[in-house]
Design an enzyme around this catalytic site. Structure first.
Site, short mmCIF file in Angstrom:
data_model
loop_
_atom_site.label_atom_id
_atom_site.label_comp_id
_atom_site.label_asym_id
_atom_site.label_seq_id
_atom_site.Cartn_x
_atom_site.Cartn_y
_atom_site.Cartn_z
CB CYS A 100 -0.98 0.03 1.12
SG CYS A 100 -1.95 1.38 1.42
CG HIS A 107 -5.50 -2.42 -1.36
ND1 HIS A 107 -4.58 -3.07 -0.57
CD2 HIS A 107 -5.43 -1.04 -1.15
CE1 HIS A 107 -3.92 -2.00 -0.17
NE2 HIS A 107 -4.23 -1.02 -0.56
CD GLU A 108 -6.92 1.39 -3.72
OE1 GLU A 108 -6.66 2.51 -2.94
OE2 GLU A 108 -5.61 0.84 -3.97
CG HIS A 161 -7.50 2.62 1.25
ND1 HIS A 161 -6.63 2.90 2.31
CD2 HIS A 161 -6.60 2.19 0.37
CE1 HIS A 161 -5.25 2.64 2.01
NE2 HIS A 161 -5.44 1.91 0.90
#
Length: 177
Positions: free
Chosen positions: A101, A143-144, A147
């Protein structure tokens, strides 16, 4: 645009906040945010970046799978802006793979993710998309998306033994590809 915002690092509170929905995709501030995300991603060797990573708590990220030094086996796709995404369904099958990341430099984790996901999102023009992603692109999306939910990949690692430095990852795992 040559200037890009600094990528915030783990410990910055914005990375742990649930991001706000975008009320109007067409606002100049949202269009500029998308441009800034694209600009920050290009020199970073990343395959995705979310608005919280440049200090903006909005539900926006860039999905940009492409082979890079960090991910040499990544498939190539055109970079797209993902706005107000929703994961509608996901496969039962999960796959563990190495993730890094931009906000957690120097560290990789062996992270389980769903192999396939079905999603809805708005693009940069405000058009609604309903799409399925699989494999590495599904991994980037998840993954994004994390966030936007105030999570980082380290929150998904199942064991502390599944964390390595970038240097060891390069030595031990990348050479096997």
């Amino acid at each position: 645009m040559n200037n890009f915002r600094e990528i915030v690092q783990l410990g910055n509170p914005v990375l742990r906040e649930k991001a706000q929905p975008v009320t109007n995709v067409h606002l100049d501030s949202i269009q500029l945010l998308i441009e800034e995300l694209m600009a920050a991603l290009n020199p970073s060797n990343g395959v995705g970046i979310a608005a919280p990573q440049i200090g903006e708590s909005y539900r926006v990220f860039i999905l940009a799978s492409r082979p890079t030094l960090r991910y040499p086996q990544a498939p190539t796709m055109e970079a797209i802006a993902i706005i107000d995404p929703q994961i509608i369904a996901y496969s039962e099958e999960t796959v563990k793979d190495w993730e890094g990341c931009l906000s957690v430099p120097g560290i990789r984790g062996f992270v389980p993710r769903h192999q396939a996901i079905e999603v809805k999102y708005l693009d940069q023009q405000g058009k609604l998309h309903h799409q399925e992603f699989t494999g590495f692109v599904a991994r980037i999306f998840q993954h994004e998306y994390d966030h936007l939910e105030g999570k980082v990949f380290l929150d998904r690692v199942e064991s502390m033994l599944d964390i390595v430095t970038e240097q060891e990852y390069q030595k031990q795992f990348l050479q096997q590809l």
